[in-house]
Design an enzyme around this catalytic site. Structure first.
Site, PDB file in Angstrom:
ATOM      1  N   LYS A   1      70.129 -79.983 -31.455  1.00 52.17           N
ATOM      2  CA  LYS A   1      71.346 -79.175 -31.555  1.00 52.17           C
ATOM      3  C   LYS A   1      71.332 -78.396 -32.860  1.00 52.17           C
ATOM      4  CE  LYS A   1      76.412 -79.358 -31.405  1.00 52.17           C
ATOM      5  NZ  LYS A   1      77.610 -80.196 -31.223  1.00 52.17           N
TER       6      LYS A   1
ATOM      7  N   SER B   1      80.622 -79.053 -27.790  1.00 49.93           N
ATOM      8  CA  SER B   1      79.934 -77.970 -28.447  1.00 49.93           C
ATOM      9  C   SER B   1      78.410 -78.033 -28.297  1.00 49.93           C
ATOM     10  CB  SER B   1      80.305 -77.925 -29.929  1.00 49.93           C
ATOM     11  OG  SER B   1      79.917 -79.120 -30.588  1.00 49.93           O
TER      12      SER B   1
ATOM     13  N   SER C   1      81.737 -83.693 -28.056  1.00 50.26           N
ATOM     14  CA  SER C   1      80.765 -82.606 -27.967  1.00 50.26           C
ATOM     15  C   SER C   1      79.406 -82.993 -27.416  1.00 50.26           C
ATOM     16  CB  SER C   1      80.586 -81.947 -29.338  1.00 50.26           C
ATOM     17  OG  SER C   1      81.752 -81.240 -29.684  1.00 50.26           O
TER      18      SER C   1
END
Length: 533
Positions: free
Chosen positions: A109, A184, A208
């Protein structure tokens, strides 16, 4: 307090007027006869601070001979069909001999540091940041034989639970373009679902990992707080920061966690975790017996999780059907009321808005760990150019946080105490039950918001979305998002075609009891075809 000198340097800028201005900001005054004393004390502090800032920063070295960074490039559209790649690269451990992750590929990420690979954080709020260190999780993937093939898009500053906010553009659902892949950790979820990587690191500050796992039909684990070190990762608020594995299957997730878990003696979030050598063999989950593998296990559905804001009754029906399948596996399934669960998202808000603001301005204080000073310097102080590029949720955090600091100065402390009450309530339930269950999200993925949408429109499609995920960021319990079915969309471009998108269930365990979470999830996954449910 220690003072090492009373003699300020020549040209020191501190004056009595400096002291007066500080007192004015504090809302207090000093007696005139004391001002010179405090001016001298402040002046020597100024000198000491200048000397400290002039020292070279300490950045742990990265062995780029062993872990060379190769083929670093921004992906072309032809290799980025769903907008999920933030950056591409190729990194392997040249000394690796096998390992838990040998032969597997991974995405990181894009709020997690990989030295020499730009970190976009999904935003134009800050630009040009290239980490000078590797996150602990990146090193552990490489040491376990994994191949890091790039950075996955994260939503704007990790501040969106839907996937339209990134500065690099929309991240499309792997099931139907035009719909959110969740946030996210949007790119991480999509790349795993598409099979472009075997696993991805996600970061979970309010859901997330679990939100994109739910929208993308994959398995995502938010581990016990601190089990996976957060070293080298962009923080939202230190007490709700979690890193975790995202994979297609439960067993792959368990193997991945084995490779990245355990304290690193750097990040103080991880200090209570076992050392890597003592991490449980989560992969032994594969040895569960086929007949009644969950015999004598007691599960409980949290009643309040079924009536959160915006809950689609179809999701509740799908969830209840999925939960009932645990009975066939030998477990008992009951319902239990945990009233404070319905306040969990509000408690999280008090932490994330105020703490998130303070972490971006004053910086995370009282922490042991590694600070990425280059990133901190880009975040604060900001100017109008930064503000103009900020996503609506980011602006909202700044406004909410500053307002709370000025008007509710005890809010963060109160929310911290309530977080403990929330944890105690779940712990009390887990004294009787082995596993708690909730729906992951209240509704299936929504269509994207228009790029030019007004602030309320940008945020509207995630209203109530994290009501069942955010409470566990504050309680710290391990939670796995498991796909359990498909439902037709109710809006957006896929309505006329009867497009279906995934539904997910949360499997929640005691602190440090990821093993029970994996066993329950694996047993369910092994005998159910969720795409047909």
């Amino acid at each position: 307090m220690s003072v090492f000198s009373l003699d300020a340097s020549h040209g020191n800028p501190v004056t009595k007027e400096t002291v007066d201005k500080l007192c004015s900001k504090l809302g207090v005054t000093l007696e005139e006869k004391e001002k010179e004393d405090y001016r001298r004390l402040l002046a020597v502090f100024h000198d000491a601070s200048e000397q400290l800032m002039a020292m070279d920063d300490y950045v742990p070295s990265v062995d780029e001979g062993r872990y060379p960074r190769e083929n670093i490039h921004f992906p072309e559209k032809s290799e980025n069909s769903h907008g999920a790649w933030a950056w591409k690269c190729s990194i392997v451990d040249k000394q690796a001999k096998g390992g838990k992750l040998h032969g597997k590929t991974f995405a990181i990420k894009d709020n997690v540091a990989v030295k020499g690979v730009p970190m976009l954080l999904g935003t134009n709020f800050i630009k040009g940041y290239v980490p000078d260190c590797d996150a602990t999780v990146a090193t552990r993937i490489l040491e376990a034989g994994g191949h890091i093939t790039g950075k996955a898009v994260c939503e704007n500053m990790c501040h969106s639970a839907t996937s339209h906010s990134s500065g690099t553009g929309i991240v499309e659902s792997p099931f139907a373009k035009g719909y959110s892949s969740g946030g996210s950790s949007s790119g991480s979820g999509v790349l795993v679902a598409l099979g472009e990587v075997d696993g991805a690191i996600g970061a979970d500050q309010g859901g997330s990992i679990r939100v994109p796992a739910a929208n993308c039909g994959i398995v995502g684990l938010k581990p016990t707080f601190g089990l996976v070190p957060y070293t080298g990762s962009g923080s939202n608020e230190p007490t709700n920061d979690h890193l975790g594995p995202m994979t297609k299957t439960v067993l792959d997730n368990a193997i991945f966690l084995e490779a990245i878990a355990g304290n690193d003696n750097i990040d103080d979030r991880s200090f209570a975790a076992p050392p890597p050598s003592k991490v449980p063999l989560y992969s032994s989950t594969r040895d569960l017996p086929n007949d009644k593998p969950l015999s004598d296990k007691k599960f409980a559905i949290i009643t309040e999780s079924l009536s959160t804001p915006a809950m689609d009754p179809r999701v509740v029906r799908t969830f209840r059907t999925a939960a009932s399948r645990f009975v066939e596996l030998g477990a008992t399934v009951e319902e239990i009321s945990i009233p404070i669960h319905s306040k969990g998202a509000a408690i999280w808000t008090g932490i994330s808005k105020v703490g998130g603001f303070l972490a971006k301005t004053s910086g995370s204080f009282g922490r042991r760990g590694h600070q990425m000073l280059g990133l901190n310097a880009l975040l604060h102080p900001m100017d109008q150019a930064n503000w103009d590029e900020a996503y609506a949720s980011t602006k909202n955090i700044y406004l909410n946080g500053l307002y709370a600091v000025e008007n509710f100065p005890l809010l963060l402390a109160k929310a911290t105490d309530l977080s403990r009450q929330l944890r105690d309530a779940y712990d009390t339930a887990l004294e009787k039950y082995d596993i708690l269950l909730t729906p992951t999200l209240p509704y299936v993925a929504t269509s994207h918001t228009a790029p030019d949408a007004a602030p309320l429109e940008q945020i509207a499609k995630q209203i109530g979305l994290t009501s069942n995920t955010a409470p566990f960021n504050q309680s710290g319990h391990p939670v796995l998002a498991l796909p359990i079915g498909m439902l037709e969309v109710l809006e957006g471009p896929g309505v006329k075609d009867g497009v279906k998108l995934p539904v997910s269930m949360q499997v929640i365990g005691k602190w440090w009891d990821e093993m029970n979470v994996y066993q329950a999830s694996y047993a369910w996954e092994r005998v159910n075809d969720w795409k047909a449910m």
